[in-house]
Motif scaffolding. Structure first.
Motif, PDB file in Angstrom:
ATOM      1  N   VAL A  38      -3.084  -7.035  11.487  1.00 49.60           N
ATOM      2  CA  VAL A  38      -2.527  -6.541  10.818  1.00 49.60           C
ATOM      3  C   VAL A  38      -1.510  -5.824  10.773  1.00 49.60           C
ATOM      4  CG1 VAL A  38      -5.133  -5.170  11.250  1.00 49.60           C
ATOM      5  CG2 VAL A  38      -3.366  -4.589  13.172  1.00 49.60           C
ATOM      6  N   PRO A  41       1.183   0.217   7.481  1.00 53.82           N
ATOM      7  CA  PRO A  41       1.405   0.237   5.609  1.00 53.82           C
ATOM      8  C   PRO A  41       2.616  -0.368   5.177  1.00 53.82           C
ATOM      9  CG  PRO A  41       0.168   1.834   6.453  1.00 53.82           C
ATOM     10  CD  PRO A  41       0.799   2.061   7.700  1.00 53.82           C
ATOM     11  N   PHE A  47       0.936  -6.881   1.019  1.00 51.96           N
ATOM     12  CA  PHE A  47      -1.084  -6.720   1.416  1.00 51.96           C
ATOM     13  C   PHE A  47      -2.088  -7.509  -0.100  1.00 51.96           C
ATOM     14  CE2 PHE A  47       1.361  -3.560   4.141  1.00 51.96           C
ATOM     15  CZ  PHE A  47       0.682  -4.705   5.451  1.00 51.96           C
ATOM     16  N   ASP A  48      -1.853  -7.942  -0.623  1.00 50.43           N
ATOM     17  CA  ASP A  48      -2.322  -8.244  -1.935  1.00 50.43           C
ATOM     18  C   ASP A  48      -2.099  -9.942  -1.360  1.00 50.43           C
ATOM     19  OD1 ASP A  48      -3.404  -5.915  -2.338  1.00 50.43           O
ATOM     20  OD2 ASP A  48      -1.057  -5.787  -3.765  1.00 50.43           O
ATOM     21  N   ARG A 102       1.487  -0.228  14.133  1.00 52.35           N
ATOM     22  CA  ARG A 102       1.842   1.064  13.388  1.00 52.35           C
ATOM     23  C   ARG A 102       2.907   1.515  13.123  1.00 52.35           C
ATOM     24  NH1 ARG A 102      -1.729   6.290  14.543  1.00 52.35           N
ATOM     25  NH2 ARG A 102      -1.238   8.391  13.749  1.00 52.35           N
ATOM     26  N   ARG A 112     -11.041  -6.558  14.442  1.00 55.15           N
ATOM     27  CA  ARG A 112     -11.151  -5.999  13.469  1.00 55.15           C
ATOM     28  C   ARG A 112     -12.311  -4.469  14.168  1.00 55.15           C
ATOM     29  NH1 ARG A 112     -14.231  -8.026   9.264  1.00 55.15           N
ATOM     30  NH2 ARG A 112     -11.598  -8.796   8.037  1.00 55.15           N
ATOM     31  N   LEU A 119      -7.363   1.263  11.136  1.00 55.09           N
ATOM     32  CA  LEU A 119      -8.233   1.383   9.521  1.00 55.09           C
ATOM     33  C   LEU A 119      -8.600   2.267   8.323  1.00 55.09           C
ATOM     34  CD1 LEU A 119      -9.122  -2.977  10.452  1.00 55.09           C
ATOM     35  CD2 LEU A 119      -7.477  -2.063   9.236  1.00 55.09           C
ATOM     36  N   GLY A 122      -5.936   4.514   7.580  1.00 53.88           N
ATOM     37  CA  GLY A 122      -4.675   4.125   7.058  1.00 53.88           C
ATOM     38  C   GLY A 122      -3.581   3.940   7.896  1.00 53.88           C
ATOM     39  N   ARG A 125      -3.370  -2.017   7.955  1.00 53.59           N
ATOM     40  CA  ARG A 125      -3.619  -2.599   6.694  1.00 53.59           C
ATOM     41  C   ARG A 125      -4.061  -4.255   7.258  1.00 53.59           C
ATOM     42  NH1 ARG A 125      -1.195  -1.400   1.451  1.00 53.59           N
ATOM     43  NH2 ARG A 125      -3.042  -3.230   0.070  1.00 53.59           N
ATOM     44  N   GLU A 126      -4.799  -4.059   7.344  1.00 58.20           N
ATOM     45  CA  GLU A 126      -5.510  -6.066   7.356  1.00 58.20           C
ATOM     46  C   GLU A 126      -4.013  -7.010   6.216  1.00 58.20           C
ATOM     47  OE1 GLU A 126      -9.124  -8.916   7.494  1.00 58.20           O
ATOM     48  OE2 GLU A 126      -9.355  -6.608   6.940  1.00 58.20           O
TER      49      GLU A 126
END
Length: 166
Positions: A38, A41, A47-48, A102, A112, A119, A122, A125-126
């Motif tokens: 992780v 953000p 992240f995609d 973070r 997880r 998560l 938000g 993000r993984e």
């Protein structure tokens, strides 16, 4: 290792990932856990994108300290796939892993199930991985032939009741 405490009589119950030889223990499966990576953000990654293990290893990694069983598991898994990992930061607390990820200090290797709050909110993000690490089984263990204390027995019953209600 937590099973050493159990074996020496320092504790009556231990929660541990199953190892090769568990014959000295009464083992009750509790949950499967999943290892993920992780980041914040706004961390400098996509992240995609689906990352390979080699690509994950190139990030500044934040891992648990070397003696932690989950750290040993991750290192062994990567090594078995020909990838060496070298953390930038090593910590003794899962919560600190999340905290440092973070604030953008790197990519943390976390469980997880222990990271759902961050998560879901938000704040982390993984990262997607091409090859997911296999789930790990966490079991409640007692020393075979040893009589646990009344408190330990009640606690074990409570855990098993809670697992049965899911």
């Amino acid at each position: 290792m937590v099973l050493d405490y159990l074996h020496s009589g320092q504790v009556d119950i231990a929660f541990a990932s199953e190892e090769e030889d568990m014959s000295a223990y009464t083992v009750r499966h509790c949950v499967d856990t999943h290892t993920i990576f992780v980041a914040a953000p706004d961390y400098d990654c996509d992240f995609d994108r689906v990352y390979t293990m080699q690509e994950i290893a190139q990030f500044p990694l934040i891992l648990l300290e070397r003696k932690a069983s989950s750290r040993v598991y991750v290192e062994r898994y990567f090594q078995d796939h020909g990838v060496q990992i070298h953390p930038e930061i090593e910590l003794g607390s899962h919560n600190l892993l999340i905290s440092l990820a973070r604030i953008g200090l790197g990519v943390a290797c976390v469980t997880r199930e222990m990271s759902l709050s961050g998560l879901n909110r938000g704040v982390i993000r993984e990262l997607k991985m091409a090859e997911q690490l296999p789930a790990r089984s966490v079991s409640m263990c007692t020393l075979r032939g040893a009589e646990p204390s009344a408190a330990a027995k009640r606690f074990a019953e409570f855990v098993l009741e809670d697992l049965g209600s899911r």
